[in-house]
Scaffold this motif. Structure first.
Motif, mmCIF file in Angstrom:
data_model
loop_
_atom_site.group_PDB
_atom_site.id
_atom_site.type_symbol
_atom_site.label_atom_id
_atom_site.label_comp_id
_atom_site.label_asym_id
_atom_site.label_seq_id
_atom_site.Cartn_x
_atom_site.Cartn_y
_atom_site.Cartn_z
ATOM 1 N N THR A 1 0.812 -1.218 0.000
ATOM 2 C CA THR A 1 0.000 0.000 0.000
ATOM 3 C C THR A 1 0.844 1.265 0.000
ATOM 4 O O THR A 1 0.399 2.314 -0.460
ATOM 5 N N GLY A 2 2.048 1.187 0.546
ATOM 6 C CA GLY A 2 2.876 2.379 0.652
ATOM 7 C C GLY A 2 2.417 3.322 1.740
ATOM 8 O O GLY A 2 2.843 4.467 1.815
ATOM 9 N N THR A 3 1.524 2.854 2.621
ATOM 10 C CA THR A 3 1.019 3.668 3.728
ATOM 11 C C THR A 3 1.123 2.873 5.020
ATOM 12 O O THR A 3 1.678 1.775 5.043
ATOM 13 N N SER A 4 0.523 3.407 6.082
ATOM 14 C CA SER A 4 0.547 2.703 7.364
ATOM 15 C C SER A 4 -0.590 1.680 7.479
ATOM 16 O O SER A 4 -0.740 1.037 8.508
ATOM 17 N N SER A 5 -1.385 1.534 6.414
ATOM 18 C CA SER A 5 -2.495 0.564 6.421
ATOM 19 C C SER A 5 -2.009 -0.801 5.958
ATOM 20 O O SER A 5 -1.303 -0.916 4.946
ATOM 21 N N THR B 1 3.940 -2.630 6.184
ATOM 22 C CA THR B 1 3.626 -1.209 6.134
ATOM 23 C C THR B 1 4.760 -0.404 6.755
ATOM 24 O O THR B 1 5.472 -0.893 7.638
ATOM 25 N N PHE B 2 4.906 0.818 6.276
ATOM 26 C CA PHE B 2 5.908 1.705 6.854
ATOM 27 C C PHE B 2 5.475 3.141 6.621
ATOM 28 O O PHE B 2 5.067 3.515 5.523
ATOM 29 N N SER C 1 5.636 0.915 11.817
ATOM 30 C CA SER C 1 5.951 -0.245 10.981
ATOM 31 C C SER C 1 5.016 -1.402 11.316
ATOM 32 O O SER C 1 4.728 -1.655 12.480
ATOM 33 N N GLY C 2 4.549 -2.073 10.276
ATOM 34 C CA GLY C 2 3.664 -3.227 10.459
ATOM 35 C C GLY C 2 4.321 -4.477 9.892
ATOM 36 O O GLY C 2 4.855 -4.446 8.781
ATOM 37 N N LYS D 1 1.562 -4.077 14.522
ATOM 38 C CA LYS D 1 2.030 -2.769 14.084
ATOM 39 C C LYS D 1 2.649 -2.064 15.291
ATOM 40 O O LYS D 1 2.123 -2.136 16.397
ATOM 41 N N PHE D 2 3.770 -1.392 15.065
ATOM 42 C CA PHE D 2 4.498 -0.757 16.159
ATOM 43 C C PHE D 2 4.804 0.695 15.823
ATOM 44 O O PHE D 2 5.055 1.039 14.663
ATOM 45 N N THR D 3 4.771 1.531 16.847
ATOM 46 C CA THR D 3 5.131 2.943 16.702
ATOM 47 C C THR D 3 6.354 3.233 17.559
ATOM 48 O O THR D 3 6.350 2.968 18.758
#
Length: 344
Positions: A106-110, A137-138, A176-177, A193-195
């Motif tokens: 996706t190129g997103t955080s989803s 994800t990133f 990052s997921g 997913k981690f922040t």
């Protein structure tokens, strides 16, 4: 390089307020989660790069946020490199690639939908791997903050002057997921997913000067992305950490002699001294020696003996022993988990 034993680094740090010294002990720490033992060979892939369908939105996001076009693509590579660096130095896994495998996402955080098992199987067979670890994800964001100015008095040319120190903070946020695909069982064994937040700070005579001293966003992104990958590596793989341990080097001549043995890495000679001292009638000296014997036992890998010695030191009145007992008990629990993870 992979390690299967504890390494001791001696530091010449003496605490002047009391008669103690310290050593740094390299200890293997278990992973946060236990991955099935049959998974040994792994492939790491980056799926956070957008497909053509999502590329326009990804470019727009970069323009709107000011992060720059392609920033997340570069950051995601750093993130994968951070994970790979952990796995390559792990006793637990064999990496079958260096993280250079890219899959479109996706190129997103989803999170995108999970990969088809046919594709997972093809990749794993190509690399002769048991599982596929994917950065799905990133997303990265950054902002600059300014702290409250600090007034301080400094001496220059023999005169005291008052100056203001301004603090600038570059805050990097990495989301990052990850998924781990178990190819043989065809199940996803981890999906999270981690922040991660990482801060860089600098000081100057004004906000502008302080900001100018901050690291470039590119270097901050590299360090932050690598850190995020490292954190996920800690989740799934045992790692080596350094822990500081204090021991009594004392005013007593025998304790001083044993301390010299420790600094020259002659632990057996130090143990012979401490063991004799732990049985003398002077409780104060005996407690110190017993505490040191607890440390020596830990370093030798005998955690039960270390706990027993620490308990003896506590019974003799040592104030440090209680917290050390807690540390040793935690290490014993970790060792059980670690043995399971490493199949020892």
């Amino acid at each position: 390089m992979k390690f299967n034993q504890i390494y001791i680094l001696i530091t010449a740090i003496f605490l002047s307020s009391c008669t103690t010294s310290s050593v740094l002990v390299s200890i293997q720490q278990p992973a946060d989660i236990t991955i099935p033992q049959e998974i040994k060979n792994v492939v790491v892939a980056n799926r956070s790069v957008p497909t053509k369908k999502n590329l326009a939105g990804n470019i727009l996001e970069g323009l709107v946020t000011g992060e720059g076009i392609g920033t997340d693509k570069i950051g995601s590579k750093y993130c994968v490199e951070g994970l790979v660096s952990i796995l390559e130095n792990s006793d637990r896994y064999e990496t079958k690639n260096i993280g250079d495998l890219e899959l479109k996402g996706t190129g997103t955080s989803s999170f995108p939908p999970p990969l088809k098992w046919k594709k997972v199987n093809k990749i794993c067979k190509t690399y002769n791997a048991d599982a596929l670890i994917v950065l799905e994800t990133f997303d990265s964001d950054s902002r600059i903050l300014f702290g409250k100015p600090i007034r301080r008095t400094v001496k220059r040319n023999g005169k005291k002057i008052v100056e203001m120190r301004h603090k600038a903070i570059l805050e990097m946020k990495i989301v990052s997921g990850w998924r781990i695909y178990d190819n043989s069982k065809q199940i996803i064994i981890d999906e999270n997913k981690f922040t991660e937040l990482k801060e860089f700070s600098a000081f100057g005579s004004s906000n502008k000067e302080a900001e100018s001293k901050l690291p470039y966003r590119g270097s901050a992104l590299k360090e932050s992305g690598d850190f995020a990958g490292f954190q996920y590596g800690k989740r799934i793989s045992p790692i080596w950490i350094q822990a500081r341990r204090v021991f009594y080097s004392g005013k007593e001549e025998k304790l001083k002699k044993a301390s010299k043995n420790v600094k020259s890495n002659q632990w057996d000679d130090a143990i012979n001294i401490w063991k004799d001292m732990a049985n003398i009638n002077d409780k104060k000296i005996a407690s110190k020696a017993a505490y040191n014997m607890a440390l020596a036992s830990e370093i030798k890998g005998y955690l039960d003996a270390a706990i027993d010695w620490a308990k003896k030191a506590k019974a003799l009145g040592d104030k440090r022993a209680n917290s050390y007992i807690s540390i040793l008990n935690k290490r014993k629990q970790d060792q059980i988990k670690l043995n399971k993870q490493l199949n020892n």
